[in-house]
Design a protein around this motif. Structure first.
Motif, PDB file in Angstrom:
ATOM      1  N   ASP A   2       0.858  -1.189   0.000  1.00 47.76           N
ATOM      2  CA  ASP A   2       0.000   0.000   0.000  1.00 47.76           C
ATOM      3  C   ASP A   2       0.894   1.240   0.000  1.00 47.76           C
ATOM      4  O   ASP A   2       1.379   1.686   1.041  1.00 47.76           O
ATOM      5  CB  ASP A   2      -0.898  -0.030   1.236  1.00 47.76           C
ATOM      6  N   ALA A   3       1.098   1.804  -1.194  1.00 47.68           N
ATOM      7  CA  ALA A   3       2.046   2.917  -1.329  1.00 47.68           C
ATOM      8  C   ALA A   3       1.591   4.152  -0.567  1.00 47.68           C
ATOM      9  O   ALA A   3       2.407   4.914  -0.045  1.00 47.68           O
ATOM     10  CB  ALA A   3       2.241   3.247  -2.807  1.00 47.68           C
ATOM     11  N   MET A   4       0.285   4.378  -0.498  1.00 46.20           N
ATOM     12  CA  MET A   4      -0.212   5.562   0.197  1.00 46.20           C
ATOM     13  C   MET A   4       0.154   5.528   1.671  1.00 46.20           C
ATOM     14  O   MET A   4       0.576   6.533   2.250  1.00 46.20           O
ATOM     15  CB  MET A   4      -1.729   5.675   0.049  1.00 46.20           C
ATOM     16  N   LEU A  61     -11.223   5.523  -0.499  1.00 43.85           N
ATOM     17  CA  LEU A  61     -11.671   4.506  -1.442  1.00 43.85           C
ATOM     18  C   LEU A  61     -10.694   4.317  -2.597  1.00 43.85           C
ATOM     19  O   LEU A  61     -10.769   3.317  -3.315  1.00 43.85           O
ATOM     20  CB  LEU A  61     -13.042   4.881  -2.010  1.00 43.85           C
ATOM     21  N   ASP A  62      -9.792   5.276  -2.778  1.00 41.24           N
ATOM     22  CA  ASP A  62      -8.855   5.264  -3.904  1.00 41.24           C
ATOM     23  C   ASP A  62      -7.485   4.821  -3.404  1.00 41.24           C
ATOM     24  O   ASP A  62      -7.017   5.287  -2.355  1.00 41.24           O
ATOM     25  CB  ASP A  62      -8.796   6.656  -4.515  1.00 41.24           C
ATOM     26  N   HIS A  63      -6.833   3.961  -4.179  1.00 41.60           N
ATOM     27  CA  HIS A  63      -5.625   3.300  -3.689  1.00 41.60           C
ATOM     28  C   HIS A  63      -4.540   3.250  -4.743  1.00 41.60           C
ATOM     29  O   HIS A  63      -4.814   3.267  -5.953  1.00 41.60           O
ATOM     30  CB  HIS A  63      -5.963   1.872  -3.234  1.00 41.60           C
ATOM     31  N   VAL A  64      -3.314   3.158  -4.262  1.00 40.57           N
ATOM     32  CA  VAL A  64      -2.140   2.928  -5.111  1.00 40.57           C
ATOM     33  C   VAL A  64      -1.333   1.813  -4.455  1.00 40.57           C
ATOM     34  O   VAL A  64      -0.859   1.963  -3.330  1.00 40.57           O
ATOM     35  CB  VAL A  64      -1.269   4.192  -5.243  1.00 40.57           C
ATOM     36  N   TRP A  65      -1.209   0.698  -5.156  1.00 38.53           N
ATOM     37  CA  TRP A  65      -0.428  -0.432  -4.670  1.00 38.53           C
ATOM     38  C   TRP A  65       0.744  -0.673  -5.613  1.00 38.53           C
ATOM     39  O   TRP A  65       0.605  -0.515  -6.838  1.00 38.53           O
ATOM     40  CB  TRP A  65      -1.265  -1.697  -4.602  1.00 38.53           C
ATOM     41  N   VAL A  66       1.868  -1.092  -5.064  1.00 38.23           N
ATOM     42  CA  VAL A  66       3.042  -1.409  -5.881  1.00 38.23           C
ATOM     43  C   VAL A  66       3.567  -2.784  -5.497  1.00 38.23           C
ATOM     44  O   VAL A  66       3.348  -3.264  -4.383  1.00 38.23           O
ATOM     45  CB  VAL A  66       4.161  -0.351  -5.711  1.00 38.23           C
ATOM     46  N   SER A  67       4.275  -3.394  -6.439  1.00 48.12           N
ATOM     47  CA  SER A  67       4.922  -4.675  -6.140  1.00 48.12           C
ATOM     48  C   SER A  67       6.160  -4.428  -5.277  1.00 48.12           C
ATOM     49  O   SER A  67       6.688  -3.310  -5.220  1.00 48.12           O
ATOM     50  CB  SER A  67       5.306  -5.372  -7.443  1.00 48.12           C
ATOM     51  N   PRO A  68       6.646  -5.460  -4.583  1.00 46.05           N
ATOM     52  CA  PRO A  68       7.819  -5.276  -3.722  1.00 46.05           C
ATOM     53  C   PRO A  68       9.017  -4.685  -4.442  1.00 46.05           C
ATOM     54  O   PRO A  68       9.802  -3.938  -3.835  1.00 46.05           O
ATOM     55  CB  PRO A  68       8.104  -6.698  -3.226  1.00 46.05           C
ATOM     56  N   ALA A  69       9.151  -4.965  -5.735  1.00 44.68           N
ATOM     57  CA  ALA A  69      10.305  -4.458  -6.486  1.00 44.68           C
ATOM     58  C   ALA A  69      10.286  -2.941  -6.633  1.00 44.68           C
ATOM     59  O   ALA A  69      11.326  -2.338  -6.902  1.00 44.68           O
ATOM     60  CB  ALA A  69      10.353  -5.109  -7.869  1.00 44.68           C
ATOM     61  N   VAL A  84       9.043   4.425  -3.876  1.00 40.69           N
ATOM     62  CA  VAL A  84       7.919   5.312  -3.559  1.00 40.69           C
ATOM     63  C   VAL A  84       8.430   6.452  -2.677  1.00 40.69           C
ATOM     64  O   VAL A  84       8.833   6.245  -1.539  1.00 40.69           O
ATOM     65  CB  VAL A  84       6.784   4.543  -2.855  1.00 40.69           C
ATOM     66  N   LYS A  85       8.413   7.664  -3.224  1.00 44.20           N
ATOM     67  CA  LYS A  85       9.031   8.813  -2.552  1.00 44.20           C
ATOM     68  C   LYS A  85       8.036   9.700  -1.813  1.00 44.20           C
ATOM     69  O   LYS A  85       8.402  10.373  -0.848  1.00 44.20           O
ATOM     70  CB  LYS A  85       9.808   9.653  -3.565  1.00 44.20           C
ATOM     71  N   SER A  86       6.785   9.753  -2.267  1.00 49.74           N
ATOM     72  CA  SER A  86       5.819  10.646  -1.620  1.00 49.74           C
ATOM     73  C   SER A  86       4.416  10.249  -2.017  1.00 49.74           C
ATOM     74  O   SER A  86       4.202   9.530  -3.003  1.00 49.74           O
ATOM     75  CB  SER A  86       6.078  12.106  -1.988  1.00 49.74           C
ATOM     76  N   CYS A  87       3.456  10.737  -1.243  1.00 49.87           N
ATOM     77  CA  CYS A  87       2.044  10.540  -1.556  1.00 49.87           C
ATOM     78  C   CYS A  87       1.271  11.750  -1.061  1.00 49.87           C
ATOM     79  O   CYS A  87       1.542  12.258   0.034  1.00 49.87           O
ATOM     80  CB  CYS A  87       1.507   9.275  -0.899  1.00 49.87           C
ATOM     81  N   GLU A  88       0.300  12.192  -1.873  1.00 49.23           N
ATOM     82  CA  GLU A  88      -0.503  13.354  -1.490  1.00 49.23           C
ATOM     83  C   GLU A  88      -1.912  13.204  -2.047  1.00 49.23           C
ATOM     84  O   GLU A  88      -2.101  12.799  -3.195  1.00 49.23           O
ATOM     85  CB  GLU A  88       0.131  14.628  -2.038  1.00 49.23           C
ATOM     86  N   VAL A  89      -2.910  13.521  -1.207  1.00 47.50           N
ATOM     87  CA  VAL A  89      -4.288  13.634  -1.676  1.00 47.50           C
ATOM     88  C   VAL A  89      -4.500  15.094  -2.060  1.00 47.50           C
ATOM     89  O   VAL A  89      -4.321  15.992  -1.237  1.00 47.50           O
ATOM     90  CB  VAL A  89      -5.284  13.209  -0.585  1.00 47.50           C
ATOM     91  N   LEU A  90      -4.862  15.335  -3.308  1.00 47.34           N
ATOM     92  CA  LEU A  90      -4.932  16.699  -3.841  1.00 47.34           C
ATOM     93  C   LEU A  90      -6.317  17.290  -3.550  1.00 47.34           C
ATOM     94  O   LEU A  90      -7.210  17.334  -4.395  1.00 47.34           O
ATOM     95  CB  LEU A  90      -4.632  16.684  -5.335  1.00 47.34           C
ATOM     96  N   ALA A 147     -11.213  13.050  -4.584  1.00 46.05           N
ATOM     97  CA  ALA A 147     -10.017  13.865  -4.823  1.00 46.05           C
ATOM     98  C   ALA A 147      -8.960  12.995  -5.503  1.00 46.05           C
ATOM     99  O   ALA A 147      -8.882  11.793  -5.245  1.00 46.05           O
ATOM    100  CB  ALA A 147      -9.469  14.409  -3.508  1.00 46.05           C
ATOM    101  N   PRO A 148      -8.127  13.583  -6.365  1.00 44.44           N
ATOM    102  CA  PRO A 148      -7.028  12.807  -6.944  1.00 44.44           C
ATOM    103  C   PRO A 148      -6.000  12.423  -5.876  1.00 44.44           C
ATOM    104  O   PRO A 148      -5.800  13.152  -4.902  1.00 44.44           O
ATOM    105  CB  PRO A 148      -6.408  13.780  -7.955  1.00 44.44           C
ATOM    106  N   VAL A 149      -5.366  11.299  -6.103  1.00 43.79           N
ATOM    107  CA  VAL A 149      -4.246  10.856  -5.278  1.00 43.79           C
ATOM    108  C   VAL A 149      -3.003  10.844  -6.150  1.00 43.79           C
ATOM    109  O   VAL A 149      -3.028  10.289  -7.261  1.00 43.79           O
ATOM    110  CB  VAL A 149      -4.482   9.459  -4.701  1.00 43.79           C
ATOM    111  N   MET A 150      -1.921  11.456  -5.668  1.00 38.37           N
ATOM    112  CA  MET A 150      -0.684  11.478  -6.443  1.00 38.37           C
ATOM    113  C   MET A 150       0.445  10.855  -5.644  1.00 38.37           C
ATOM    114  O   MET A 150       0.667  11.195  -4.479  1.00 38.37           O
ATOM    115  CB  MET A 150      -0.293  12.910  -6.831  1.00 38.37           C
TER     116      MET A 150
END
Length: 263
Positions: free
Chosen positions: A191-193, A223-231, A236-242, A255-258
Motif C-alpha cells: 500500500d504505497a499511500m 476509497l482510492d488506492h495505489v499499490w506497488v509490487s515489492p520491487a 515510492v518517494k511521496s504521496c498526497e491527496v490533492l 479527490a485525486p491521489v498522487m
C-alpha cells in the motif's frame, strides 16, 4: 514519475478540472475511473493537448469507464473483462522501461452488505475474488507492477470518518476488507499511500455530495488506492491527496491521489 489516480466522475464534464490538475501538479501519468463516455466520444485531442500523447481507454455510455494517460510511451496495452461482463472496469499498459500499470474500478456494491439478497454486492465480491486469482497467477518475483484505482473499499479504521458507525456499511464491512486483504496478499502488493501517510493518521479520498461543507464535516473515506509490487516499494518517494481539486465548482466526489515513484 508522478502518477495520479482519480475517479473523475465524467471526464468530458471535468476537462477544466483536469487542466488545473496538470497545471498545478504536473503528473506524468493519470489514471481515470468513471470516465462515463463511449470510446468514440473520448476527448483524445483535448487530453493530448495537455501533454499526454499516449492514451489507452475503455468506456461505455453514462457508466464506468477507465483510462490511462501518459507522457511515457506504452510498449503494450490491454484490458481484461471480469465476472463475464463487458462493463469497462480495467485497463492496463506496460510503460517503456518495463513497468506494468493496472487501473481498476471495482464495483461499489449497492446498499445492502448481503450477497444473498443484493446482486450488486455479490458482483463486488466475485470481482474481488477474480482479481485475487489473477494476482496470484500472474505474480512473478521481481516484476515491477503498479495497481491503482477506485477500489470502493476503505480497509483501515483510519480510512473512514467513524469506524463504529460505518463498520456495517458497504465499503467498510469485514467481508469486503477480508477480500481486499486476500487480494493484497495474493500479489504481495504494498500500500504505497500508507507508506507516507502513516496508518494511524486519518486519510480520505472521497466525500459525499450530500455534505454541504465537506471540508468542515470531513466525513470521508479512503476509497482510492495505489499499490506497488515489492520491487518498486523502495522507489515510492511521496504521496498526497490533492484536496483542492475536490473543492472546485461542480467537482468529482473523489479527490485525486498522487504518488511519486523513482523508476
Amino acid at each position: 514519475m508522478k502518477l495520479v489516480t482519480w475517479n473523475i466522475n465524467s471526464v468530458r464534464i471535468r476537462l477544466d478540472h483536469v487542466r488545473q490538475l496538470v497545471e498545478t501538479a504536473n503528473p506524468d501519468v493519470i489514471c481515470f475511473q468513471e470516465t462515463k463516455v463511449r470510446d468514440e466520444l473520448f476527448p483524445v485531442l483535448d487530453l493530448q493537448a495537455l501533454g499526454f500523447e499516449h492514451i489507452h481507454f475503455a468506456g461505455e455510455k453514462s457508466y464506468n469507464g477507465v483510462a490511462i494517460l501518459s507522457k511515457i510511451p506504452f510498449d503494450e496495452t490491454a484490458a481484461l473483462s471480469w465476472c463475464g461482463r463487458e462493463d469497462k472496469r480495467h485497463v492496463n499498459v506496460r510503460l517503456a522501461g518495463g513497468i506494468e500499470l493496472h487501473n481498476f474500478y471495482i464495483p461499489a456494491g449497492g446498499d445492502e452488505p448481503d450477497a444473498d439478497v443484493n446482486p450488486k454486492f455479490a458482483h463486488k465480491l466475485q470481482f474481488l475474488d477474480e482479481m485475487t486469482d489473477w494476482a496470484a497467477q500472474s505474480y512473478e518475483e521481481g516484476t515491477r507492477r503498479i495497481m491503482v484505482g477506485d477500489f470502493n473499499i476503505a480497509p483501515l479504521e483510519t480510512d473512514v470518518w467513524d469506524h463504529k458507525k460505518l463498520k456495517n456499511i458497504i465499503t467498510h464491512t469485514v467481508v469486503e476488507i477480508d477480500r481486499l486483504d486476500r487480494l493484497q496478499a495474493a500479489g504481495q502488493w504494498v500500500d504505497a499511500m500508507r507508506m507516507h501517510i502513516l496508518p494511524d493518521e486519518k486519510c480520505f479520498t472521497w466525500w459525499s455530495y450530500r455534505a454541504r461543507d465537506w471540508r468542515t464535516a470531513n466525513k470521508g473515506r479512503r476509497l482510492d488506492h495505489v499499490w506497488v509490487s515489492p520491487a518498486l516499494k523502495d522507489g515510492v518517494k511521496s504521496c498526497e491527496v490533492l484536496l483542492d481539486l475536490r473543492g472546485l465548482e461542480k467537482p468529482s466526489d473523489h479527490a485525486p491521489v498522487m504518488v511519486e515513484i523513482d523508476i
